[in-house]
Design an enzyme around this catalytic site. Sequence first.
Site, short mmCIF file in Angstrom:
data_model
loop_
_atom_site.label_atom_id
_atom_site.label_comp_id
_atom_site.label_asym_id
_atom_site.label_seq_id
_atom_site.Cartn_x
_atom_site.Cartn_y
_atom_site.Cartn_z
CG ASP A 60 -7.08 -3.22 0.20
OD1 ASP A 60 -7.64 -2.11 0.11
OD2 ASP A 60 -7.49 -4.24 -0.39
CD GLU A 114 -8.23 2.99 -0.40
OE1 GLU A 114 -8.04 3.33 -1.56
OE2 GLU A 114 -8.66 1.87 -0.10
CG ASP A 126 -7.84 -7.97 -1.74
OD1 ASP A 126 -8.40 -7.08 -2.41
OD2 ASP A 126 -8.44 -8.98 -1.32
#
Length: 384
Positions: free
Chosen positions: A184, A268, A350
């Site tokens: 992330d 992502e 996170d």
Amino acid sequence: MLQAYKYRMYPTQTQIPLLMRHIHACRFVYNHSLEQKIRAYEQEGKKLSCFDLNDRLPALKEEHPWLKEVNSQSLQSANKNLDNAFTRFFREKKGFPRFKSKKNPVQSFQVPQHYTVDFGQGRIKLPKIGEIKTVFHRIFSEKMKYATVSVTSTGKWFVSILVDDGQPEPDPSPFCLDTTLGIDVGLTDFATLSTGEKIENPRYLKNSLQRLKVLQQRVSRKVKGSKNRQKAIQRLARCHEKIANQRNDFLHNLSFRIMSENQAIAVESLNVAGMQKNHCLAQSIGDASWSTFFTMLEYKCRTYGKTLLAIGRFDPSSKICHQCGHLKRDLTLSDREWVCPDCGAHHDRDINAAINIKKFALQDQNLVGVAGAERAREPVDLPR
Ligand SMILES: [Zn+2]
């Protein structure tokens, strides 16, 4: 498999204008061809191919005789590059090709063939330019494809040589839950890993950022067109270059380590549209770093037979409890930690997101089922 080797070149004072002429000419042809393509399409609905554009080169040279002093194959590769930009635009829905500006920090041109490399003498011979002193810190034995010559805004020259070893890319190794890593990215830390590790933004980057601000102010205070302004611009360019080098070192090391330690990596996909709206300096440098980081991860994975998995932005990775799948809709950006109201698990925002990114990516591969995730994966508005 293709690989690029980049070397520093030290052209003489007589070679620099020749190199610059190549850069100007290739940019000129690229922009001219782009204009032609747009006009032909708008006026006649015609799509000009790379061949059509190359056919027009002789006429263009008659009109602009200075183009004759430039390696014509370099001019043709400018057309080829434009063609590739259009292919990417249509196939991958990347942005519409843009005109090249002479203000771009790095300027370049290509030499497709007929150049020679002399490792022993430390020289590279380019058509229409001659032998240029080059420092070969590494040598290669593979077949040479095209070379790209570039110059930075601080006047450093480089040549990047693409070589092909004739071998196919390695098949990706199998991966499972234990050998996959979720990442992330965020502003607080550069990246958070699903293992719980946090990777901080390097401190020297923060310091350089401060210096950059000061130098930028100095440029804007100087009179336009003055010598002092020129000097201030050079100093700013050197600072930019230093930051870019430091950042690239950091990103290369990190992406190599992460690639080596795992069989698959889940990320992502970045919200490119959102990124372009951002004018804050720290944010924009962060954005640029992440996309460079992902690009590095991607080609390192391809080279070493690893897999990069990307999930869409609509997956609410921060808001779902990775243990029970509960969707906490009211989680705000300032909530760095939270407790799941359903199962009572305590989450670092996170780390939880990184674990979810990994789970969603594996779920897309049908490699793992996530409790409650299907229910929670209906698109939600993300204020991230
Ligand atoms: Zn829970």
